[in-house]
Scaffold this active site. Sequence first.
Site, PDB file in Angstrom:
ATOM      1  N   HIS A 464       0.782  -0.958  -0.129  1.00 19.53           N
ATOM      2  CA  HIS A 464       0.056  -0.018   0.075  1.00 19.53           C
ATOM      3  C   HIS A 464       0.815   1.176   0.038  1.00 19.53           C
ATOM      4  O   HIS A 464       0.812   2.238  -0.970  1.00 19.53           O
ATOM      5  CB  HIS A 464      -1.081  -0.250   1.197  1.00 19.53           C
ATOM      6  CG  HIS A 464      -1.730   1.352   1.480  1.00 19.53           C
ATOM      7  ND1 HIS A 464      -3.119   1.197   1.057  1.00 19.53           N
ATOM      8  CD2 HIS A 464      -1.501   2.619   1.815  1.00 19.53           C
ATOM      9  CE1 HIS A 464      -3.573   2.462   1.206  1.00 19.53           C
ATOM     10  NE2 HIS A 464      -2.690   3.222   1.667  1.00 19.53           N
ATOM     11  N   GLU A 465       1.806   1.336   0.829  1.00 21.01           N
ATOM     12  CA  GLU A 465       2.777   2.477   1.003  1.00 21.01           C
ATOM     13  C   GLU A 465       3.385   2.827  -0.306  1.00 21.01           C
ATOM     14  O   GLU A 465       3.885   3.448  -0.619  1.00 21.01           O
ATOM     15  CB  GLU A 465       3.375   2.541   2.383  1.00 21.01           C
ATOM     16  CG  GLU A 465       2.553   2.506   3.400  1.00 21.01           C
ATOM     17  CD  GLU A 465       1.593   3.667   3.575  1.00 21.01           C
ATOM     18  OE1 GLU A 465       1.851   4.590   3.133  1.00 21.01           O
ATOM     19  OE2 GLU A 465       0.432   3.421   4.308  1.00 21.01           O
ATOM     20  N   HIS A 468       1.637   4.442  -2.994  1.00 21.52           N
ATOM     21  CA  HIS A 468       1.844   6.003  -2.789  1.00 21.52           C
ATOM     22  C   HIS A 468       2.997   6.381  -3.375  1.00 21.52           C
ATOM     23  O   HIS A 468       3.232   7.354  -3.836  1.00 21.52           O
ATOM     24  CB  HIS A 468       1.910   6.405  -1.290  1.00 21.52           C
ATOM     25  CG  HIS A 468       0.462   6.293  -0.805  1.00 21.52           C
ATOM     26  ND1 HIS A 468      -0.827   7.104  -1.322  1.00 21.52           N
ATOM     27  CD2 HIS A 468      -0.204   5.918   0.391  1.00 21.52           C
ATOM     28  CE1 HIS A 468      -1.712   6.875  -0.643  1.00 21.52           C
ATOM     29  NE2 HIS A 468      -1.618   6.275   0.590  1.00 21.52           N
ATOM     30  N   HIS A 471       3.274   6.752  -6.898  1.00 16.99           N
ATOM     31  CA  HIS A 471       2.664   8.015  -7.262  1.00 16.99           C
ATOM     32  C   HIS A 471       3.478   9.295  -7.143  1.00 16.99           C
ATOM     33  O   HIS A 471       3.333  10.033  -8.297  1.00 16.99           O
ATOM     34  CB  HIS A 471       1.359   8.248  -6.347  1.00 16.99           C
ATOM     35  CG  HIS A 471       0.251   9.036  -7.008  1.00 16.99           C
ATOM     36  ND1 HIS A 471      -0.882   9.265  -6.145  1.00 16.99           N
ATOM     37  CD2 HIS A 471      -0.028   9.835  -8.020  1.00 16.99           C
ATOM     38  CE1 HIS A 471      -1.883  10.045  -6.939  1.00 16.99           C
ATOM     39  NE2 HIS A 471      -1.191  10.515  -8.130  1.00 16.99           N
TER      40      HIS A 471
END
Length: 675
Positions: A464-465, A468, A471
């Site tokens: 998940h991290e 990010h 991105h």
Amino acid sequence: MTNPLLETWDTPFGVPPWEQIDDSDFAPAIDAGMEAARAAVAAISASDAAPTFANTIEALERSGRDLDRVLGAFFAAASADSNEAREALMREVSPKLSAHASAIHSDKALFRRIETLWQDREELGLSDEQARVLYLVRRGFVRAGAGLEGATEARLTEVKARLSVLGTAFTQNLLADERGWYMELDEAELEGLPPFLVAAARAAGRDNGHDGPVITLSRSLIVPFLQFSPLRALRRRAWEAWSARGANGGETDNRALAAEILALREERAGLLGYDSFADYKLETEMAGTPAAVRELLMRVWQPARAAALADEVRLTAMLHADGEAGPLEPWDWRYYSEKRRREEHDLDEAELKPYLQLDRMVEAAFGCANRLFGLEFAPAEVPHYHPDCRAWEVRRDGEHVGLFIADYFARSGKRSGAWCTTMRDQSRLDGEVRPLVLNVCNFARPAEGAPALLSWDDARTLFHEFGHALHQLLSDVTYATVSGTSVARDFVELPSQLFEHWLEVPEVLTEYATHAETGEAMPGEMLQKVLGAATYDMGFQTVEYLASALVDLAFHDGEAPADPMQRQAEVLEELGMPHAIGMRHATPHFAHVFAGDGYSCGYYSYMWSEVMDADAFEAFKEAGGPFDPEMAKALETHVLSAGGSAEAAELYQRFRGRMPGVEALLKGRGLADAA
């Protein structure tokens, strides 16, 4: 003596020169950064030249670079490696930074220049990105109160300054409670705990100055303890300490702070002309209105609650079969759910964990990024704020993309949870600037010389991290204002939650889920069990999340409650919250909502984004598989590289061709049949 924070950073990739920085350097560097920014803004607003995009918006974009550089370093260290000096400085700096921002937004001459550009925008020949930046800058000034005058303007400045103080205090109180509690275990109380948890408890004991094992309030310790300990009294003690964070009375109690924060947010929205803080906050999000948020959350709440209640019946029967009287309690759920998972899916997390080595899961995340986007990761030697940190240079086709830094282990001084931040954003206004991206987690530290092992939830958090981080790393815009994760709050979780899906791709697990001792790949039978149990206990997981999101919405949609704890209880009663499930984040430790404005009235955004991430991964499966090159290219072009250069809904529609419905989410959570 010179201040290293104010010098040119002659370090690899321009990271902060941590080995030269003393805590006493931060305050003067921050003050110098604010002074430089104020001078730059004053020069813009006092200019006799007619306003242009270059001499106003681009000049404003450049004005705070020195300050941003120092704050990037300070906030990284203060969040992940706090100490008394850094905590004191946070309390000092927060109101200063709020006043600094308020002064800029209150500059009437500057706002007139921006307003002139806005009125003339059709004649300025702006690119699409420039037009977006102008829109966002003007909107930011308006929402910050640039159009207010006199006493109203002054009061808004006071409110924002006080909110910054309260948010810092809330965070530090929570950290103090987490840092100050531990439960010592004797050898008999290690009964039933798997080896990985015993090793982690012993390591935590050493970190806390004890000879024996301890359980701390780190999620990576306390959750497996609640899963595996057969000693109900100890589970209760651990649960009650965990759920009481921020509500223990005394100087670290957050309940009064939460009430004041909510009242000030309501006042802030009223000063700006909004009916409620929810109306103010959601105006800039994809959801748009409180009604739209509530509709989505309630569509999922009903099937999730039904599934959780059905599971509660099964778990209560198991409790009674063990000779325990009374109802199933929150400190019982995880223990009996783990037993049931072993029975129904023949899946024991203690057997699974050796296949989820931290280093191999990092390699898995890198491997997926390579196959999808052509990124390559090479270890990099750079200065760090803590020895736990590791760094990799990210390249593609031989070109530098950015630096990725990871800080994975729980320790005293690191706030709880997991997050992604940057110490430098991508931009190219004055030449190509590549990002410095940081992932921070709180995984249990292994015994000396042993590999770090993750739970399935830990591995999901890592992916998940890293979503990010992608991105940020793949951002390809000119202006930092729209770089990377500078997007609507209910869109920012799309890349992170979407990347979680690649953890469940069978070929990824087959390659990277290898046993810590034997090196053998995860057996096919276990792989099938893992994937087959992917939606196991999803009623519980969804209910604990949604309860927090709905309480957050209720706090901000209408009059602020004088007693947030009473309002929380009322909302849970209205929802019919199952007795044996606690909120994922109860009010006194709801840092997402009260540590700052980021997720205030925005905790729903994880689910709003999940509607899109479930649909987006379906697009990959429809196109030819999880590594379909055309879909990966479309994802990078329209989402990951675009930042906030267009409205979130527009970006998603460019990628997918349409907006999604909730069906893929319910299917992905295994709740479609209960809907």
